[in-house]
Write a protein that holds these residues in place. Structure first.
Motif, PDB file in Angstrom:
ATOM      1  N   UNK A   1       4.641 -17.372  18.113  1.00 30.62           N
ATOM      2  CA  UNK A   1       5.927 -17.944  18.158  1.00 30.62           C
ATOM      3  C   UNK A   1       6.780 -17.557  17.168  1.00 30.62           C
ATOM      4  N   UNK A   2       8.195 -17.809  17.538  1.00 29.94           N
ATOM      5  CA  UNK A   2       9.144 -17.298  16.724  1.00 29.94           C
ATOM      6  C   UNK A   2       9.761 -18.470  16.272  1.00 29.94           C
ATOM      7  N   UNK A   3      10.142 -18.493  14.793  1.00 24.96           N
ATOM      8  CA  UNK A   3      11.150 -19.292  14.029  1.00 24.96           C
ATOM      9  C   UNK A   3      12.043 -18.558  13.287  1.00 24.96           C
ATOM     10  N   UNK A   4      12.948 -19.294  12.777  1.00 19.20           N
ATOM     11  CA  UNK A   4      14.072 -18.685  11.926  1.00 19.20           C
ATOM     12  C   UNK A   4      14.342 -19.220  10.639  1.00 19.20           C
ATOM     13  N   UNK A   5      14.295 -18.705   9.526  1.00 16.04           N
ATOM     14  CA  UNK A   5      14.953 -19.148   8.013  1.00 16.04           C
ATOM     15  C   UNK A   5      16.216 -18.593   8.304  1.00 16.04           C
ATOM     16  N   UNK A   6      17.261 -19.151   8.366  1.00 13.10           N
ATOM     17  CA  UNK A   6      18.345 -18.800   8.429  1.00 13.10           C
ATOM     18  C   UNK A   6      18.701 -17.718   9.451  1.00 13.10           C
ATOM     19  N   UNK A   7      19.083 -16.489   8.963  1.00 12.68           N
ATOM     20  CA  UNK A   7      19.161 -15.271   9.927  1.00 12.68           C
ATOM     21  C   UNK A   7      17.945 -14.470   9.809  1.00 12.68           C
ATOM     22  N   UNK A   8      16.852 -14.789   9.036  1.00 13.23           N
ATOM     23  CA  UNK A   8      15.710 -14.129   8.994  1.00 13.23           C
ATOM     24  C   UNK A   8      14.623 -14.583  10.106  1.00 13.23           C
ATOM     25  N   UNK A   9      14.227 -13.719  10.683  1.00 17.62           N
ATOM     26  CA  UNK A   9      13.166 -14.075  12.236  1.00 17.62           C
ATOM     27  C   UNK A   9      11.768 -14.310  11.320  1.00 17.62           C
ATOM     28  N   UNK A  10      11.132 -15.206  11.710  1.00 19.23           N
ATOM     29  CA  UNK A  10       9.674 -15.433  11.313  1.00 19.23           C
ATOM     30  C   UNK A  10       8.717 -15.286  12.607  1.00 19.23           C
TER      31      UNK A  10
ATOM     32  N   UNK B   1       0.955  -1.344   0.053  1.00 23.18           N
ATOM     33  CA  UNK B   1      -0.313   0.134  -0.011  1.00 23.18           C
ATOM     34  C   UNK B   1       0.816   1.301  -0.088  1.00 23.18           C
ATOM     35  N   UNK B   2       2.046   1.166   0.380  1.00 27.87           N
ATOM     36  CA  UNK B   2       2.981   2.373   0.291  1.00 27.87           C
ATOM     37  C   UNK B   2       4.358   1.888  -0.093  1.00 27.87           C
ATOM     38  N   UNK B   3       5.265   2.891  -0.070  1.00 26.64           N
ATOM     39  CA  UNK B   3       6.838   2.426  -0.495  1.00 26.64           C
ATOM     40  C   UNK B   3       7.287   1.327   0.422  1.00 26.64           C
ATOM     41  N   UNK B   4       7.766   0.461  -0.281  1.00 25.21           N
ATOM     42  CA  UNK B   4       8.267  -0.705   0.562  1.00 25.21           C
ATOM     43  C   UNK B   4       9.360  -0.375   1.513  1.00 25.21           C
ATOM     44  N   UNK B   5       9.274  -0.879   2.805  1.00 28.53           N
ATOM     45  CA  UNK B   5      10.228  -0.613   3.632  1.00 28.53           C
ATOM     46  C   UNK B   5      11.317  -1.860   3.762  1.00 28.53           C
ATOM     47  N   UNK B   6      12.257  -1.480   4.198  1.00 31.83           N
ATOM     48  CA  UNK B   6      13.308  -2.675   4.577  1.00 31.83           C
ATOM     49  C   UNK B   6      12.847  -3.300   5.815  1.00 31.83           C
ATOM     50  N   UNK B   7      13.050  -4.714   5.710  1.00 24.58           N
ATOM     51  CA  UNK B   7      12.736  -5.415   6.844  1.00 24.58           C
ATOM     52  C   UNK B   7      13.703  -6.645   6.899  1.00 24.58           C
ATOM     53  N   UNK B   8      13.853  -7.039   8.034  1.00 26.21           N
ATOM     54  CA  UNK B   8      14.674  -8.276   8.170  1.00 26.21           C
ATOM     55  C   UNK B   8      13.929  -9.662   8.717  1.00 26.21           C
ATOM     56  N   UNK B   9      12.372  -9.143   8.702  1.00 26.49           N
ATOM     57  CA  UNK B   9      11.694 -10.420   9.640  1.00 26.49           C
ATOM     58  C   UNK B   9      10.391 -10.503   8.524  1.00 26.49           C
ATOM     59  N   UNK B  10       9.813 -11.503   8.903  1.00 28.70           N
ATOM     60  CA  UNK B  10       8.620 -12.061   8.156  1.00 28.70           C
ATOM     61  C   UNK B  10       7.369 -11.961   9.479  1.00 28.70           C
ATOM     62  N   UNK B  11       6.301 -11.498   9.097  1.00 29.58           N
ATOM     63  CA  UNK B  11       5.088 -11.423  10.114  1.00 29.58           C
ATOM     64  C   UNK B  11       4.303 -12.338   9.133  1.00 29.58           C
ATOM     65  N   UNK B  12       3.972 -13.519   9.886  1.00 30.23           N
ATOM     66  CA  UNK B  12       3.007 -14.272   9.286  1.00 30.23           C
ATOM     67  C   UNK B  12       1.848 -14.919  10.002  1.00 30.23           C
TER      68      UNK B  12
ATOM     69  N   UNK C   1      11.551 -23.537   8.019  1.00 36.28           N
ATOM     70  CA  UNK C   1      11.397 -22.501   9.166  1.00 36.28           C
ATOM     71  C   UNK C   1      12.067 -23.495  10.288  1.00 36.28           C
ATOM     72  N   UNK C   2      12.900 -23.042  11.237  1.00 38.09           N
ATOM     73  CA  UNK C   2      13.392 -23.861  12.483  1.00 38.09           C
ATOM     74  C   UNK C   2      12.715 -23.271  13.593  1.00 38.09           C
ATOM     75  N   UNK C   3      12.189 -24.414  14.336  1.00 35.19           N
ATOM     76  CA  UNK C   3      11.714 -23.847  15.601  1.00 35.19           C
ATOM     77  C   UNK C   3      11.336 -25.143  16.373  1.00 35.19           C
ATOM     78  N   UNK C   4      11.040 -25.004  18.002  1.00 38.17           N
ATOM     79  CA  UNK C   4      10.920 -26.183  18.625  1.00 38.17           C
ATOM     80  C   UNK C   4       9.255 -26.611  18.494  1.00 38.17           C
TER      81      UNK C   4
END
Length: 134
Positions: free
Chosen positions: A86-95, A37-48, A69-72
């Motif tokens: 809950x939080x998971x990771x894909x490499x260095x990317x937080x999910x 909806x607007x200019x994309x902003x840089x982000x290092x995480x995914x909100x799903x 996605x790595x998680x317990x």
């Protein structure tokens, strides 16, 4: 997953496609959604956002794990039930994975906008699907 995605947009699209392939209702949120909806902003995480509970949540966790996605698993089930996140990771990317924690969560499922990704360029955020008639 052996081919690590380049950035959060690629991670988000990969996860959304995996969930869609199993008919698991989801939505990308946060900076990735804002970029539609607007200019994309840089982000290092995914909100799903996952719109499932019970057995469908267990299936969604299997799909996310298979998508890299790595998680317990037991902790994710507990946190999803207790906190709706809950939080998971894909490499260095937080999910950050959000699950329905209040009745209004299900309203978001009814009002989500579905988009199809445009030609993706690394470093850019692109929408998930084109608007549908839902």
């Amino acid at each position: 997953m052996t081919d690590a995605p380049f950035n959060a947009a690629e991670v988000g699209l990969r996860l959304a496609r995996a969930l869609d392939a199993h008919a698991i209702p989801d939505a990308l949120g946060g900076a990735l959604a804002y970029g539609v909806w607007a200019l994309p902003s840089a982000t290092k995480e995914v909100e799903l956002n996952l719109f499932v509970d019970g057995a469908r949540l267990a299936q969604a966790l299997e799909v996310l794990s298979a998508a890299g996605v790595a998680f317990d698993r037991e902790e994710a089930l507990r946190l999803a039930a207790d906190e709706g996140l809950f939080v998971g990771w894909v490499g260095a990317c937080r999910v950050d994975v959000f699950t329905p924690s209040i009745p209004f969560s299900w309203e978001a499922l009814k009002t989500r906008v579905q988009l199809r990704p445009a030609a993706h360029r690394p470093g850019s955020c692109r929408p998930k699907r084109w608007p549908s008639s839902r």
